[in-house]
Design an enzyme around this catalytic site. Structure first.
Site, PDB file in Angstrom:
ATOM      1  N   HIS A  76      52.786 129.196  43.780  1.00  0.00           N
ATOM      2  CA  HIS A  76      53.491 128.850  42.546  1.00  0.00           C
ATOM      3  C   HIS A  76      54.824 129.567  42.420  1.00  0.00           C
ATOM      4  CE1 HIS A  76      49.613 127.028  41.461  1.00  0.00           C
ATOM      5  NE2 HIS A  76      50.455 126.125  41.036  1.00  0.00           N
ATOM      6  N   GLU A 133      43.304 116.312  43.457  1.00  0.00           N
ATOM      7  CA  GLU A 133      43.682 117.495  44.239  1.00  0.00           C
ATOM      8  C   GLU A 133      42.474 118.236  44.801  1.00  0.00           C
ATOM      9  OE1 GLU A 133      46.221 119.971  41.838  1.00  0.00           O
ATOM     10  OE2 GLU A 133      45.041 119.643  40.037  1.00  0.00           O
ATOM     11  N   ASP A 142      47.130 121.452  46.298  1.00  0.00           N
ATOM     12  CA  ASP A 142      45.732 121.876  46.215  1.00  0.00           C
ATOM     13  C   ASP A 142      44.835 121.047  47.125  1.00  0.00           C
ATOM     14  OD1 ASP A 142      45.461 124.151  44.552  1.00  0.00           O
ATOM     15  OD2 ASP A 142      46.079 122.928  42.857  1.00  0.00           O
ATOM     16  N   CYS A 157      52.642 114.058  43.587  1.00  0.00           N
ATOM     17  CA  CYS A 157      53.439 115.069  42.870  1.00  0.00           C
ATOM     18  C   CYS A 157      53.367 116.445  43.518  1.00  0.00           C
ATOM     19  CB  CYS A 157      53.039 115.148  41.401  1.00  0.00           C
ATOM     20  SG  CYS A 157      51.393 115.812  41.161  1.00  0.00           S
TER      21      CYS A 157
HETATM   22  C1  PEP Z   1      49.266 120.272  43.509  1.00  0.00           C
HETATM   23  O1  PEP Z   1      48.247 120.955  43.593  1.00  0.00           O
HETATM   24  O2  PEP Z   1      49.712 119.582  44.454  1.00  0.00           O
HETATM   25  C2  PEP Z   1      50.045 120.262  42.261  1.00  0.00           C
HETATM   26  C3  PEP Z   1      51.073 119.455  42.117  1.00  0.00           C
HETATM   27  O3  PEP Z   1      49.680 121.126  41.292  1.00  0.00           O
HETATM   28  P1  PEP Z   1      50.088 122.683  41.328  1.00  0.00           P
HETATM   29  O4  PEP Z   1      51.067 122.879  42.457  1.00  0.00           O
HETATM   30  O5  PEP Z   1      50.661 123.014  40.006  1.00  0.00           O
HETATM   31  O6  PEP Z   1      48.769 123.346  41.587  1.00  0.00           O
HETATM   32 MG    MG Z   2      47.383 121.774  41.794  1.00  0.00          MG
END
Ligand code: PEP
Ligand code: MG
Length: 576
Positions: free
Chosen positions: A188, A430, A454, A501
């Protein structure tokens, strides 16, 4: 001059004096001080205890729950214990170490002593001591962070590890680059760096031991290289490289107004991923058509208390305000794992990424969840708001989340508050469980958004933020690709919208593959929108289909990666 190779996570070049942050998650390394500094450090210990005591007294007086007040009272008695403070200041004096080290070492020794006791009551006090440690250290380490926020000159930050919260609080005007020892491409922290447009390289292992504050450092966020104390020729070469890069960015900006359409006329929708409302403007500037992923948990990260319903609402209203009739997909809070909850727990979860995270956390914290849903619904009349639940693993979880959403709608009805009764509800795919049951989940949602970050982590059992296994982490692994293909096929069969995404959508080399697999909607980090659009505009769907067919016939990640790189180079040589 020393060159270190890591993982490039946020593009761009920066050259600057470095600032080293070595207190990660308050695990404090032993650092010796000069004998003359002992008095200052002792005073810092006293001040931190005093500030922590005042803070806790205030919290206690505001607390209505009797049980919590009692816990605070116990913590206060520790904080006021003179013998404890003396033990710490003696350590500073006798061993000439920093205030933070003495606090941490002393309190952790006490905690581990408690933890070994047979009596469960005493054992549980260990968690209290850790909590006190965090509270006091907040004033010692927190002071340093405050300095970072009050920078007056440009720096690049070198750290063992940065939390998403720390990264998000950096002042972009002064923080020009980031280099961390830990982390992976989809951690993150990397995501936040990318959305702030700060060049960053992670997974540099012992980088903090190779630099001293004030060293000149080059961060090459395109190639994943960090150069410590570069010679003049290297600096010159990088200055030129930075100009070239800026020119390329400028050229890409020029395609902002042009449609994201393949050469054979197939429309691809490009949305932005955001963490904060202000980023929405950046998405628009870069030519994004709306928000495909609003990571609302970042509302929680720069503060000690939960956001109120009004604060939620204001953030959503502000975001929707930028887009009017364009879609804003609000993901309900994805707390847990590396975000927020661990530092607030008395006893940390042993496997936080497999623990009480995301929708699971919301379903166990209904008041918080309903507060957010209430605010989303209120904002739903301001534009084209959609709601999305993260980390769904089974149908029951989805039904529970929807039922609670329904309850909140009824509350709004009772309160006479207007909202969009037809608001679209979707989920993130995910987890492998969700991908494999996509056909079942599709019946109860309007859209899927594939969270490849994820999905990759859970499919390959590789921690997305752990540099020790970062070479094993790849979204183009055949296993991950098969799950993605399944989700897309099931979505089409059920006539459910599907977007990608995760960071995969922001990877120039992987876009052709996604288009070839059938994806027509991508939600990406805003700085990457022009580059991805350029790729979309340079290809035909037939070319993409052929890439996808070939990739699916390959059985090794390495082969796939190098094939994708070559295909992208052929299409757009200047970008690769
Ligand atoms: C993902 O897991 O691909 C996602 C977009 O969510 P995050 O990166 O916030 O876990
Ligand atoms: Mg995620």
């Amino acid at each position: 001059m020393e060159i270190k190779k890591g993982v490039a996570v946020s593009p761009g070049i920066s050259i600057g004096k470095c600032l080293v942050i070595d207190a990660e998650d308050y695990r404090i390394p032993r650092r010796a001080i000069h004998l003359t500094q002992r008095l200052t450090e002792t005073q810092r210990v006293r001040n931190a205890f005093k500030d922590a005591t005042e803070e806790l007294e205030k919290l206690r007086s505001e607390q209505k729950e009797l049980k919590v007040r009692d816990i605070f009272a116990v913590h206060l008695s520790f904080l006021k214990d003179r013998s404890l403070r003396k033990k710490i200041t003696d350590m500073v004096q006798d061993e000439a170490v920093t205030a933070e080290y003495a606090v941490s070492k002393t309190l952790r020794d006490i905690a581990s002593h408690f933890a070994r006791e047979k009596d469960i009551y005493i054992r549980e006090r260990a968690a209290d001591i850790y909590d006190i440690e965090r509270r006091v250290l907040k004033y010692l380490v927190g002071g340093m962070r405050q300095d970072i926020r009050e920078l007056t000159e440009e720096v690049v930050i070198v750290a063992r590890e940065l939390s998403p919260t720390q990264t998000a609080s950096f002042n972009k005007d002064y923080v020009k680059g980031l280099a961390t020892g830990a982390g992976g491409r989809t951690s993150h922290t990397a995501i936040v760096a990318r959305s702030l447009g700060i060049p960053a390289v992670v997974a540099l292992e012992d980088i903090t031991e190779s630099v001293t504050a004030g060293d000149t450092v080059i961060i090459d966020g395109n190639r994943g290289i960090v150069i410590i104390s570069p010679d003049d020729a290297t600096i010159q070469q990088y200055l030129e490289y930075a100009v070239e890069f800026a020119e390329m960015e400028h050229r890409l900006d020029a395609i902002k107004e042009k449609p994201a359409e393949t050469r054979d006329g197939v429309k691809v929708s490009l949305y932005g991923n955001i963490e904060f409302p202000d980023e929405a403007e950046l998405v628009l500037k870069r030519g994004g058509e709306g928000i495909g992923l609003y990571r609302t948990e970042f509302l929680f990260l720069n503060r000690d208390t939960e956001p109120t319903e009004q604060e939620h609402y204001e953030a959503y209203a502000r975001t929707v305000g930028f887009f009017k009739s364009k879609q804003v997909t609000i993901r309900t809070v994805d707390l847990g794992a590396d975000k927020y909850t661990q530092s607030r727990r008395y006893i940390r979860e042993p496997n936080p990424f497999l623990g009480l995270r995301s929708i699971r956390y919301c379903l166990q914290n209904l008041t918080m969840f309903k507060t957010q849903l209430h605010a989303i619904l209120r904002a739903s009349v301001l534009g084209q708001v959609k709601v999305m639940f993260p980390l769904i693993t089974n149908l029951q979880e989805l039904m529970q989340a929807k039922m609670i959403f329904g309850d909140v709608m009824e509350d709004l009805d009772d309160e006479g508050i207007r909202y969009n009764k037809n608001i679209e509800v979707g989920i993130m795919i995910e987890t492998p469980a969700a991908a494999l049951t996509a056909s079942m989940l599709a019946r109860d949602v309007k859209f899927f958004s594939i969270g490849t970050n994820d999905l990759t982590q859970y499919t390959l059992a590789v921690d997305r933020g752990n540099e020790l296994v970062s070479t094993l982490y790849s979204s183009v692994d055949p296993a991950v690709l098969r799950l993605i293909r399944t989700v897309i096929q099931d979505a089409y069969k059920a006539r459910v919208d599907v977007t990608v995404c995760g960071e995969m959508a922001s990877e120039p080399e992987q876009v052709m593959l996604l288009l070839g697999l059938g994806i027509r909607k991508l939600s990406i980090a805003s700085p990457m929108i022009p580059e991805i659009k350029q790729i979309v505009r340079s290809v035909t769907i037939e070319e993409c289909n052929s890439v996808a067919r070939k990739v699916l016939s390959m059985n090794s990640e390495r082969q796939i990666s190098s094939f994708l790189r070559d295909s992208a180079r052929k299409i757009l040589p200047e970008a690769f």
